[in-house]
Design a protein around this motif. Structure first.
Motif, short mmCIF file in Angstrom:
data_model
loop_
_atom_site.label_atom_id
_atom_site.label_comp_id
_atom_site.label_asym_id
_atom_site.label_seq_id
_atom_site.Cartn_x
_atom_site.Cartn_y
_atom_site.Cartn_z
N SER A 128 45.36 33.48 51.61
CA SER A 128 44.52 34.67 51.76
C SER A 128 43.99 35.14 50.41
O SER A 128 44.76 35.63 49.58
N PRO A 129 42.69 35.03 50.17
CA PRO A 129 42.14 35.53 48.91
C PRO A 129 42.24 37.05 48.79
O PRO A 129 42.38 37.58 47.69
N ALA A 130 42.17 37.75 49.93
CA ALA A 130 42.30 39.21 49.89
C ALA A 130 43.70 39.61 49.45
O ALA A 130 43.88 40.59 48.71
N PHE A 131 44.72 38.87 49.89
CA PHE A 131 46.09 39.14 49.44
C PHE A 131 46.22 38.87 47.95
O PHE A 131 46.82 39.65 47.20
N LEU A 132 45.64 37.75 47.50
CA LEU A 132 45.69 37.41 46.09
C LEU A 132 45.06 38.51 45.25
O LEU A 132 45.60 38.92 44.21
N PHE A 133 43.93 39.02 45.70
CA PHE A 133 43.23 40.08 44.97
C PHE A 133 44.12 41.32 44.84
O PHE A 133 44.20 41.94 43.77
N GLN A 134 44.80 41.69 45.91
CA GLN A 134 45.68 42.86 45.86
C GLN A 134 46.87 42.61 44.93
O GLN A 134 47.25 43.48 44.14
N LEU A 135 47.44 41.42 44.99
CA LEU A 135 48.59 41.09 44.15
C LEU A 135 48.25 41.21 42.67
O LEU A 135 49.08 41.65 41.86
N LEU A 136 47.02 40.81 42.29
CA LEU A 136 46.62 40.83 40.88
C LEU A 136 46.59 42.24 40.30
O LEU A 136 46.55 42.40 39.08
N HIS A 137 46.61 43.26 41.17
CA HIS A 137 46.52 44.64 40.70
C HIS A 137 47.87 45.35 40.70
O HIS A 137 47.93 46.53 40.36
N THR A 138 48.93 44.66 41.08
CA THR A 138 50.25 45.30 41.04
C THR A 138 50.68 45.49 39.58
O THR A 138 50.33 44.70 38.70
N ASN A 139 51.44 46.54 39.34
CA ASN A 139 51.90 46.82 37.98
C ASN A 139 52.73 45.67 37.43
O ASN A 139 52.64 45.33 36.24
N ASP A 140 53.55 45.06 38.28
CA ASP A 140 54.41 43.96 37.83
C ASP A 140 53.56 42.80 37.31
O ASP A 140 53.83 42.26 36.23
N PHE A 141 52.52 42.44 38.06
CA PHE A 141 51.69 41.31 37.62
C PHE A 141 50.94 41.65 36.34
O PHE A 141 50.89 40.85 35.40
N VAL A 142 50.34 42.85 36.28
CA VAL A 142 49.59 43.24 35.09
C VAL A 142 50.50 43.26 33.86
O VAL A 142 50.10 42.81 32.77
N THR A 179 40.13 38.39 32.01
CA THR A 179 41.18 37.93 31.09
C THR A 179 41.15 38.68 29.76
O THR A 179 42.07 38.53 28.95
N VAL A 180 40.11 39.47 29.52
CA VAL A 180 40.03 40.31 28.33
C VAL A 180 40.31 41.75 28.73
O VAL A 180 39.72 42.26 29.68
N ARG A 181 41.26 42.39 28.04
CA ARG A 181 41.70 43.75 28.40
C ARG A 181 42.05 43.84 29.89
O ARG A 181 41.50 44.67 30.63
N PRO A 182 42.97 43.00 30.36
CA PRO A 182 43.29 42.96 31.79
C PRO A 182 43.89 44.25 32.33
O PRO A 182 43.91 44.45 33.55
N TYR A 183 44.37 45.12 31.43
CA TYR A 183 44.92 46.40 31.89
C TYR A 183 43.86 47.27 32.56
O TYR A 183 44.17 48.21 33.29
N GLN A 184 42.57 46.96 32.33
CA GLN A 184 41.50 47.73 32.97
C GLN A 184 41.39 47.44 34.46
O GLN A 184 40.77 48.21 35.20
N ARG A 185 41.95 46.30 34.89
CA ARG A 185 41.94 45.92 36.31
C ARG A 185 40.51 45.83 36.88
O ARG A 185 40.27 46.16 38.05
N GLU A 233 33.51 47.08 37.84
CA GLU A 233 34.34 48.25 37.56
C GLU A 233 35.18 48.55 38.79
O GLU A 233 34.65 48.79 39.87
N GLN A 234 36.50 48.55 38.59
CA GLN A 234 37.43 48.93 39.65
C GLN A 234 37.15 48.20 40.96
O GLN A 234 37.12 48.80 42.03
N GLY A 235 36.96 46.88 40.87
CA GLY A 235 36.79 46.07 42.06
C GLY A 235 35.40 46.08 42.66
O GLY A 235 35.18 45.48 43.71
N LYS A 236 34.44 46.75 41.99
CA LYS A 236 33.08 46.83 42.52
C LYS A 236 32.10 46.16 41.57
O LYS A 236 32.22 46.28 40.35
N LEU A 237 31.12 45.47 42.15
CA LEU A 237 30.05 44.86 41.37
C LEU A 237 29.00 45.95 41.13
O LEU A 237 28.23 46.29 42.02
#
Length: 266
Positions: free
Chosen positions: A81-95, A48-54, A16-20
């Protein structure tokens, strides 16, 4: 890679929201067929299911156990950088790009090949790391504030147990000095302590999921339903759910809002 004999299984309810938030240890023999993504440290898993939940995870767990993710996640292994990739995946444009390629209405989903084909803009590895460090430090501050908030909530809960009488008692265990000699509390029914009224009906077709100028929050028995053009109240009022899963739940509404017939305004 084959699955280990036992492992922590990460399904779509575990993040949930980036936390295990849940760690389910299971054996290979009893593992569901979707348990296939054996993780390495600093992998990123993308829902990949309901990706809008981030609800995605930067896997950076500090222990020796094996972790396996569901095929409901895409497993991403960054070249830089995996940390950069993780942040990029949460941008509105990507979602939004992901949602444009999703299929299904109730459970929109994207397959791995369509996800891999989405175009992204990336800077040099050095700049990726700088951006990741900046945003990750803010995530750390947000997490610290969250922990402080939870501690304050627990403190308030404990105080409430002492500042209000317990069942069968007429005085609280803790009173402010100036009220210690004031005697017992007086029992009344709720309607003697406040004015109460049910909200007003509003058609579901008149409730929008998104806020726009000219709309007001609309509260029902289960909390915020959306936004509507009409309003019933202006000020600060407790709302008591009188129907639905959260019947009896209390929330404080502020400002201009519409309360439906499924909520009582006190």
């Amino acid at each position: 890679e084959g699955l280990p004999d036992s492992f922590v299984y990460i399904d779509l309810e575990s993040v949930e929201q980036g936390k295990l938030v849940a760690q389910k240890v299971i054996n290979r023999e009893g593992a569901p067929s979707r348990a296939q993504r054996l993780l390495r440290k600093r992998d990123v898993i993308y829902q990949t299911v309901r990706p809008y939940q981030r609800n995605n995870l930067f896997f950076d767990v500090e222990d020796e156990r094996d972790y396996v993710a569901s095929t409901g996640y895409a497993q991403l292994r960054a070249h830089a950088s995996p940390a950069f990739l993780f942040q990029l995946l949460h941008t509105n444009d990507f979602v939004n790009r992901v949602l444009a390629k999703c299929t299904g209405s109730n459970y929109p989903a994207i397959n791995s090949s369509d996800l891999a084909a989405i175009e992204i803009a990336v800077p040099s590895p050095a700049e990726q790391q700088k951006i990741a460090d900046c945003l990750s430090s803010l995530d750390g501050l947000i997490a610290a504030e969250g922990r402080m908030l939870e501690a304050l909530k627990a403190h308030k809960k404990g105080l409430m147990q002492q500042l209000f009488p317990q069942p069968g008692q007429t005085q609280p265990r803790l009173r402010f000095p100036e009220f210690r000699d004031r005697g017992e509390w007086v029992e009344k029914v709720l309607s003697d302590a406040c004015l109460m009224q049910a909200g007003k009906f509003v058609a579901a077709s008149d409730i929008s999921e998104q806020y726009e100028d000219g709309l007001y929050p609309c509260y029902g028995g289960n909390g915020l339903r959306g936004f509507t053009k009409s309003r019933t109240h202006d000020g600060m009022y407790p709302l008591i759910g009188r129907q639905g899963a959260l019947c009896g739940n209390v929330r404080l509404a502020r400002g201009e809002f519409h309360a439906t017939e499924h909520a009582v305004v006190a």
